[in-house]
Design an enzyme around this catalytic site. Structure first.
Site, PDB file in Angstrom:
ATOM      1  CG  ASP A 116     -11.590   9.275 -47.392  1.00 30.61           C
ATOM      2  OD1 ASP A 116     -10.668   8.757 -48.054  1.00 30.61           O
ATOM      3  OD2 ASP A 116     -11.385  10.029 -46.413  1.00 30.61           O
ATOM      4  CG  PHE A 117     -10.220   7.058 -42.511  1.00 22.65           C
ATOM      5  CD1 PHE A 117      -8.977   6.465 -42.642  1.00 22.65           C
ATOM      6  CD2 PHE A 117     -10.689   7.314 -41.236  1.00 22.65           C
ATOM      7  CE1 PHE A 117      -8.226   6.123 -41.512  1.00 22.65           C
ATOM      8  CE2 PHE A 117      -9.940   6.985 -40.098  1.00 22.65           C
ATOM      9  CZ  PHE A 117      -8.703   6.381 -40.252  1.00 22.65           C
TER      10      PHE A 117
ATOM     11  NE  ARG B  70      -8.380   1.242 -40.112  1.00 23.04           N
ATOM     12  CZ  ARG B  70      -7.125   1.701 -40.079  1.00 23.04           C
ATOM     13  NH1 ARG B  70      -6.428   1.818 -41.194  1.00 23.04           N
ATOM     14  NH2 ARG B  70      -6.569   2.050 -38.941  1.00 23.04           N
TER      15      ARG B  70
ATOM     16  CD  GLU C 122      -9.413   4.662 -48.074  1.00 21.76           C
ATOM     17  OE1 GLU C 122      -8.220   4.780 -48.387  1.00 21.76           O
ATOM     18  OE2 GLU C 122     -10.046   5.559 -47.466  1.00 21.76           O
TER      19      GLU C 122
ATOM     20  CG  ASP D 158     -21.801  -9.495 -42.850  1.00 23.32           C
ATOM     21  OD1 ASP D 158     -22.701  -9.596 -43.697  1.00 23.32           O
ATOM     22  OD2 ASP D 158     -21.060 -10.436 -42.515  1.00 23.32           O
TER      23      ASP D 158
ATOM     24  CD1 TRP E 223     -20.327 -11.697 -50.868  1.00 16.16           C
ATOM     25  CD2 TRP E 223     -19.931 -10.798 -48.870  1.00 16.16           C
ATOM     26  NE1 TRP E 223     -21.521 -11.252 -50.389  1.00 16.16           N
ATOM     27  CE2 TRP E 223     -21.308 -10.689 -49.160  1.00 16.16           C
ATOM     28  CE3 TRP E 223     -19.453 -10.280 -47.659  1.00 16.16           C
ATOM     29  CZ2 TRP E 223     -22.211 -10.077 -48.287  1.00 16.16           C
ATOM     30  CZ3 TRP E 223     -20.354  -9.676 -46.798  1.00 16.16           C
ATOM     31  CH2 TRP E 223     -21.714  -9.579 -47.094  1.00 16.16           C
TER      32      TRP E 223
ATOM     33  CG  ASP F 245      -4.551   7.252 -50.342  1.00 17.39           C
ATOM     34  OD1 ASP F 245      -4.159   8.435 -50.317  1.00 17.39           O
ATOM     35  OD2 ASP F 245      -5.682   6.896 -49.977  1.00 17.39           O
TER      36      ASP F 245
ATOM     37  CD1 TRP G  38      -5.444 -19.770 -75.681  1.00 11.82           C
ATOM     38  CD2 TRP G  38      -4.919 -19.407 -73.528  1.00 11.82           C
ATOM     39  NE1 TRP G  38      -4.078 -19.949 -75.531  1.00 11.82           N
ATOM     40  CE2 TRP G  38      -3.733 -19.739 -74.238  1.00 11.82           C
ATOM     41  CE3 TRP G  38      -4.830 -19.147 -72.162  1.00 11.82           C
ATOM     42  CZ2 TRP G  38      -2.480 -19.790 -73.604  1.00 11.82           C
ATOM     43  CZ3 TRP G  38      -3.594 -19.186 -71.539  1.00 11.82           C
ATOM     44  CH2 TRP G  38      -2.440 -19.521 -72.259  1.00 11.82           C
TER      45      TRP G  38
END
Length: 413
Positions: free
Chosen positions: A193-194, A196, A218, A246, A288, A300, A411
């Site tokens: 989670d989070f 960043r 995330e 990375d 990637w 969210d 298809w």
């Protein structure tokens, strides 16, 4: 009982951190929404496990299973308590046992960016954790969120003490907790989670320490917009996600927020967006695919929060895209179980084509058309598809229609 075979030997998988990502044959299921905590959730899911397995999902992402200050689970406090608003520890373990029986891996939602304190410490903030397992003091909390630790290595999650992952004692405790979730509780996969909020190098350390079979992060920040809407070029957005992957030593996948942002504009009559200047898919999936977890909505962006929802009248076109394309597709609980049997069955049909034709995360793709009202592509050797109301079909006679619906057709050979 075809769903009992996931394409490679399970014993090898248990010992090999990279086997799942290398195979590339995952279909993930987000097994909750923002309101699930109100509905006896572990019991509800336990009843659905046979269907989840039969439909071909390989891993189900569960909501945060540990004790939390907020009922949805995203304000954790006592990390070692498995009694939550989703149900008791006993009910959770029964669910995990059922999932193991049906060979659907359980993905734990790992909320380790922030943690709600139990007692007031430095500055009068609730930044101490006395009286519960992992009784950290203020040095476990970043200085930017009221603690005595170091500066954060990522973005702040405001309103709560953010955990300082640069402290060795913190990382040691978190690794031990993740090992407990993995080895004693029975989760096999992790969703971070989070992501960043703290450096990706710590995610690498946690994955190496706890050895989940599959991980996804995330890493959600805003797409690039201009005065008229979404930019055509989202390369800097997908590059930021790639940099995060990375940073994890390529051990984690990441949710493809770039594809979501582009696809939900594209289906509104701007399907030209789905081919980048190099002729590839324009999201993370185009650069990637083996690390790109594609999705339309989550708890969210959709559900009752609806921060950034996919247009509801184009859901099946969205699934026709992600379930036939490279990357690792994920299906949202609401679309699968709450929007009616017809949509459920059409999603299952698309999943079935993906599995039967062996489309995987690295399948080749040739984009044939990308016009305002028509997108078409050939994936691998044996599948082609179109979305939009423009007319297109493959010319070769060996193609036969596999499935179709409003605004899409697939298809196969």
């Amino acid at each position: 009982m075809g769903y009992l075979s996931n394409g490679f030997d399970e014993r090898n998988q248990q010992n090999d951190l990279g086997a799942v990502v290398r195979s590339g044959r995952e279909i993930l299921f987000q097994a909750f929404n923002w309101e699930s905590h109100k509905h006896d959730w572990w019991r509800n899911l336990e009843m659905k496990v046979p269907d989840i397995a039969k439909c071909g999902f390989t891993s189900a992402w569960l909501p945060p299973a540990t004790h939390s200050f907020a009922p949805q689970g995203y304000v954790p406090q006592n990390l070692y308590s498995l009694n939550s608003s989703y149900g008791s520890e006993h009910q959770l373990r029964a669910l995990l046992q059922k999932m193991k029986q049906y060979k659907v891996r359980a993905m734990a939602d790992i909320v380790i960016n922030h943690r709600c304190g139990t007692t007031q410490g430095h500055g009068g903030m609730y930044n101490r954790y006395d009286g519960i397992p992992l009784p950290w003091d203020e040095h476990a909390v970043t200085s930017c969120t009221g603690g005595l630790g170091n500066q954060s290595t990522g973005d702040n999650f405001h309103g709560f003490p953010n955990i300082d992952h640069s402290q060795q004692f913190v990382r040691k405790d978190i690794t031990a907790w993740l090992q407990w979730l993995r080895n004693s509780v029975g989760f096999q996969d992790f969703r971070f989670d989070f992501a960043r909020g703290y450096s990706a190098k710590y995610v690498k350390e946690y994955i190496e320490g706890a050895k989940p079979l599959f991980s996804v992060g995330e890493f959600w920040d805003s797409c690039n917009y201009n005065g008229h809407g979404l930019d055509y070029n989202q390369d800097s957005h997908r590059q930021r996600i790639i940099n995060w992957i990375d940073g994890t030593g390529q051990l984690s996948t990441a949710f493809d927020f770039t594809t979501k942002g582009i696809l939900q504009e594209a289906v509104k009559g701007q399907l030209w967006r789905l081919r980048d200047p190099q002729g590839k898919p324009p999201g993370l999936m185009g650069w990637w695919p083996s690390r790109a977890v594609t999705f339309l909505d989550n708890h969210d962006t959709g559900s009752t929060q609806a921060h950034w929802p996919f247009p509801s009248n184009h859901i099946l076109e969205g699934y026709a895209y992600i379930l036939t394309h490279p990357g690792i597709p994920s299906v949202f609980y609401d679309h699968f179980y709450d929007w009616g049997d017809a949509i459920h069955d059409k999603i299952v049909k698309l999943m079935d084509i993906r599995k039967r034709q062996d489309i995987h995360s690295r399948s080749s793709i040739r984009i044939m058309e990308a016009q305002p009202n028509l997108y078409s592509a050939i994936i691998g050797e044996n599948v082609c598809m179109k979305i939009g109301d423009g007319s297109w079909c493959p010319t070769d006679r060996e193609w036969s229609l596999a499935t179709c619906g409003h605004g899409y057709a697939v298809w196969q050979k």
